[in-house]
Design a protein around this motif. Sequence first.
Motif, mmCIF file in Angstrom:
data_model
loop_
_atom_site.group_PDB
_atom_site.id
_atom_site.type_symbol
_atom_site.label_atom_id
_atom_site.label_comp_id
_atom_site.label_asym_id
_atom_site.label_seq_id
_atom_site.Cartn_x
_atom_site.Cartn_y
_atom_site.Cartn_z
ATOM 1 N N SER A 55 2.930 -3.095 41.811
ATOM 2 C CA SER A 55 1.964 -2.005 41.690
ATOM 3 C C SER A 55 2.670 -0.658 41.566
ATOM 4 O O SER A 55 2.278 0.199 40.769
ATOM 5 C CB SER A 55 1.025 -1.985 42.904
ATOM 6 N N PHE A 56 3.730 -0.480 42.360
ATOM 7 C CA PHE A 56 4.480 0.774 42.321
ATOM 8 C C PHE A 56 5.123 0.989 40.953
ATOM 9 O O PHE A 56 5.062 2.086 40.385
ATOM 10 C CB PHE A 56 5.538 0.767 43.421
ATOM 11 N N LEU A 57 5.729 -0.056 40.399
ATOM 12 C CA LEU A 57 6.360 0.043 39.081
ATOM 13 C C LEU A 57 5.334 0.361 37.999
ATOM 14 O O LEU A 57 5.586 1.184 37.108
ATOM 15 C CB LEU A 57 7.077 -1.268 38.750
ATOM 16 N N LEU A 58 4.178 -0.278 38.083
ATOM 17 C CA LEU A 58 3.122 -0.021 37.100
ATOM 18 C C LEU A 58 2.597 1.398 37.207
ATOM 19 O O LEU A 58 2.301 2.039 36.188
ATOM 20 C CB LEU A 58 1.976 -1.024 37.284
ATOM 21 N N LEU A 59 2.467 1.890 38.427
ATOM 22 C CA LEU A 59 1.990 3.260 38.618
ATOM 23 C C LEU A 59 2.972 4.260 38.017
ATOM 24 O O LEU A 59 2.568 5.213 37.331
ATOM 25 C CB LEU A 59 1.793 3.530 40.113
ATOM 26 N N LEU A 60 4.265 4.046 38.255
ATOM 27 C CA LEU A 60 5.282 4.914 37.674
ATOM 28 C C LEU A 60 5.262 4.851 36.146
ATOM 29 O O LEU A 60 5.325 5.884 35.470
ATOM 30 C CB LEU A 60 6.664 4.518 38.183
ATOM 31 N N ALA A 61 5.172 3.643 35.605
ATOM 32 C CA ALA A 61 5.176 3.475 34.154
ATOM 33 C C ALA A 61 3.950 4.140 33.520
ATOM 34 O O ALA A 61 4.054 4.783 32.470
ATOM 35 C CB ALA A 61 5.209 1.988 33.806
ATOM 36 N N GLY A 189 9.280 -8.420 34.539
ATOM 37 C CA GLY A 189 8.597 -7.905 33.355
ATOM 38 C C GLY A 189 8.120 -6.480 33.547
ATOM 39 O O GLY A 189 8.287 -5.623 32.660
ATOM 40 N N TYR A 190 7.539 -6.190 34.700
ATOM 41 C CA TYR A 190 7.091 -4.828 34.985
ATOM 42 C C TYR A 190 8.266 -3.862 35.070
ATOM 43 O O TYR A 190 8.149 -2.683 34.697
ATOM 44 C CB TYR A 190 6.301 -4.796 36.294
#
Length: 212
Positions: A55-61, A189-190
């Motif tokens: 979730s953190f990686l997706l939020l940053l991306a 992948g994220y």
Amino acid sequence: MPKISPDRISFRATCLRALAYLLIIAALMEGVMQEAQQFVDVRFSESGFTELTQSFLLLLATGLALSVRVWQRQLPNVALLLVGLLGASFIREQDAWLDTYVFDGAWQTLVTLLVLPVLFVVIRHRRAFVAELESITGTFSFGLFAAGFLTTYAFSRLYGRSELWQAILGDHYLRIIKDAAEEVTELFGYTLLLFAMLELVLLVRRRLAAER
């Protein structure tokens, strides 16, 4: 002296990026190891390191893609589609929380409210979108994005099938092994998608600098 294309990355910069990305991946995998060894009650669950980090990686991306459109004002249609895709993935990762504390099916509603307007705008400006996409297909950012997209939305789903792990493990099948394989692959992948957005931001900055 010939002008160097802003789409190209120097050998030194490539080595520094490779080292940085390798260290990030190593740190993430160490986190996965700690989750597997020390947090048995929540490992590979919604409250575990792996899923929270996803979730953190997706939020940053998503934030990086949004910055390309809003603050740097470049690739508006491609950036908008990226915001829609990454934002929808982030919402999807919160499905358990949303279903429990908001209402059942909340994540589907939020994804629909995000994706439909994004698709409407992109389709409406499809010619500009195609031109923008063609301008980045040969870049490092696009290559990382393609790898991350295929890893997350194709390979991890197929690799994490219960039938596959039941066939591999037979009578020794455990759901946690299947979950770990799928979630860790999805995490990678994220991570690639985040790297792709970082490279996109850097690409846009180089292009803007070259125009001055």
